[in-house]
Design an enzyme around this catalytic site. Structure first.
Site, mmCIF file in Angstrom:
data_model
loop_
_atom_site.group_PDB
_atom_site.id
_atom_site.type_symbol
_atom_site.label_atom_id
_atom_site.label_comp_id
_atom_site.label_asym_id
_atom_site.label_seq_id
_atom_site.Cartn_x
_atom_site.Cartn_y
_atom_site.Cartn_z
ATOM 1 N N ASP A 1 0.813 -1.229 0.000
ATOM 2 C CA ASP A 1 0.000 0.000 0.000
ATOM 3 C C ASP A 1 0.847 1.281 0.000
ATOM 4 O O ASP A 1 0.622 2.171 0.841
ATOM 5 C CB ASP A 1 -0.919 0.046 1.229
ATOM 6 C CG ASP A 1 -1.731 -1.213 1.438
ATOM 7 O OD1 ASP A 1 -2.070 -1.872 0.442
ATOM 8 O OD2 ASP A 1 -2.041 -1.523 2.609
ATOM 9 N N GLU B 1 -11.432 0.283 -3.229
ATOM 10 C CA GLU B 1 -10.587 0.844 -2.157
ATOM 11 C C GLU B 1 -9.367 1.493 -2.794
ATOM 12 O O GLU B 1 -9.242 1.541 -4.012
ATOM 13 C CB GLU B 1 -10.164 -0.252 -1.171
ATOM 14 C CG GLU B 1 -9.309 -1.354 -1.792
ATOM 15 C CD GLU B 1 -9.025 -2.511 -0.840
ATOM 16 O OE1 GLU B 1 -9.573 -2.560 0.273
ATOM 17 O OE2 GLU B 1 -8.246 -3.409 -1.246
HETATM 18 O O1 FUB Z 1 -3.222 -3.466 3.657
HETATM 19 C C1 FUB Z 1 -4.531 -3.698 4.118
HETATM 20 C C2 FUB Z 1 -5.509 -3.440 3.039
HETATM 21 O O2 FUB Z 1 -5.238 -4.277 1.926
HETATM 22 C C3 FUB Z 1 -5.449 -2.053 2.454
HETATM 23 O O3 FUB Z 1 -5.988 -1.086 3.270
HETATM 24 C C4 FUB Z 1 -6.156 -2.296 1.174
HETATM 25 O O4 FUB Z 1 -6.041 -1.266 0.252
HETATM 26 C C5 FUB Z 1 -5.505 -3.577 0.713
HETATM 27 O O5 FUB Z 1 -4.287 -3.345 0.066
#
Ligand code: FUB
Length: 323
Positions: free
Chosen positions: A16, A222
């Site tokens: 991320d 997301e």
């Molecule tokens: O790293 C945890 C979660 O997984 C992130 O917040 C999302 O975007 C995904 O990458």
């Protein structure tokens, strides 16, 4: 297209990446994965990160990448529950503000702020999360008139539990032809510590102005990110269960953004997440995959590659796998 990619920090599992240039140097704000032994589920319980490290470099494709060590840890956050997910950082007047999502003691994601004198920290967390904050996956855009904080993600990210910034009695995830759930954006207060306004939906629309539908594999899931290119605003995001990084273009930080295409095809591993910056005249996509861990979705490795634009401002699609 195939392109040269680099694993940025093979010594540890990180994911991320939110990336910014501060004082002429690239600073990377990743999630810090570890092998927690959890079983994988759709709620994301396998992502139980406990701290953040900050990395930096002055040459993303070839230069040394420095790990500045622990910048913020769960045990130093007064309202901590669990799960430090994707963070971001912004600079204002020589101070650095880290925005991080974390579940509170009721297992509800909120957004916290931690402050430092240097981009690599250490960061000191505020006593409480941002008032009225919810969900996860943070990105901050600095503009002449202030700072815009983007957030939100469905499934384990809990966005389906809210409507009009109020918690619902029962979560509702749109299906089929219903409009997909949008990311959110709110301007920050002058002191950078609170929302200055009610968060607004970030609409991704098709060429006719209709919001992308819940069953569209290109809809928002997301990992919001916004960068500017040739005066336009590029909103990019992960499509989650269809495993793409997509982008849409708009005329201002709030959107609406018109869907334009895929930036990165699926990588090895369930999640895909990124940021895009310009550095020394070139454009870079920072992202992650799970190839080095043999596909373990919660043990991810940071990557970087260059991206290129066409004359009409569209981005050339990159292959997520290298072989
Ligand atoms: O790293 C945890 C979660 O997984 C992130 O917040 C999302 O975007 C995904 O990458």
């Amino acid at each position: 297209m195939k392109t040269t990619k680099r694993y940025l920090y093979p010594a540890d599992y990180m994911a991320d990446p939110s990336v910014h240039v501060f004082n002429g140097r690239i600073y990377i704000y990743p999630s810090h994965d570890w092998d927690c032994g959890q079983t994988e589920n759709d709620n994301g319980d396998q992502y139980v990160m406990k701290d953040y490290h900050v990395l930096s470099t002055d040459d993303p494709m070839n230069g040394e990448v420095i790990d500045h060590g622990r910048a913020l840890a769960l045990e130093d956050i007064p309202w901590a529950g669990r799960q430090l997910w994707d963070n971001d950082c912004a600079e204002k007047d020589g101070k650095y503000y880290m925005y991080f999502p974390m579940k509170d003691r009721n297992d509800i994601f909120r957004i916290g702020v931690a402050v430092a004198d240097r981009p690599e920290g250490p960061f000191v967390a505020q006593q409480d999360p941002i008032r009225g904050s919810y969900s996860m996956d943070i990105a901050v855009l600095k503009e002449d008139d202030g700072y815009y904080l983007y957030f939100g993600g469905i499934w384990g990210g809990q966005l389906q539990r809210y409507k009009d910034n109020k918690a619902l009695e029962s979560a509702y995830l749109p299906e089929g032809d219903e409009p997909a759930l949008p990311s959110r954006v709110a301007k920050l207060t002058d002191d950078m510590l609170q929302f200055a306004e009610e968060p607004k939906p970030v609409l991704v629309v098709d060429e006719d102005g209709n919001p992308l539908k819940a069953n569209d594999p290109h809809r928002f899931f997301e990992a919001s990110w916004v960068h500017k290119y040739n005066g336009k605003y590029y909103f990019s995001y992960s499509t989650g269960d269809s495993h793409l990084l997509c982008y849409a273009i708009g005329d201002n930080p709030y959107g609406p953004f018109t869907y334009k295409g895929v930036i990165l095809t699926p990588v090895i591993g369930w999640t895909t997440h990124h940021s895009i910056i310009e550095y020394k005249g070139k454009w870079y996509l920072f992202h992650h995959d799970s190839f080095p861990s043999g596909g373990t979705s919660w043990l991810r490795s940071l990557k970087v590659c260059e991206i290129t634009y066409n004359e009409d401002g569209t981005i050339n699609t990159i292959d997520g796998t290298d072989e």
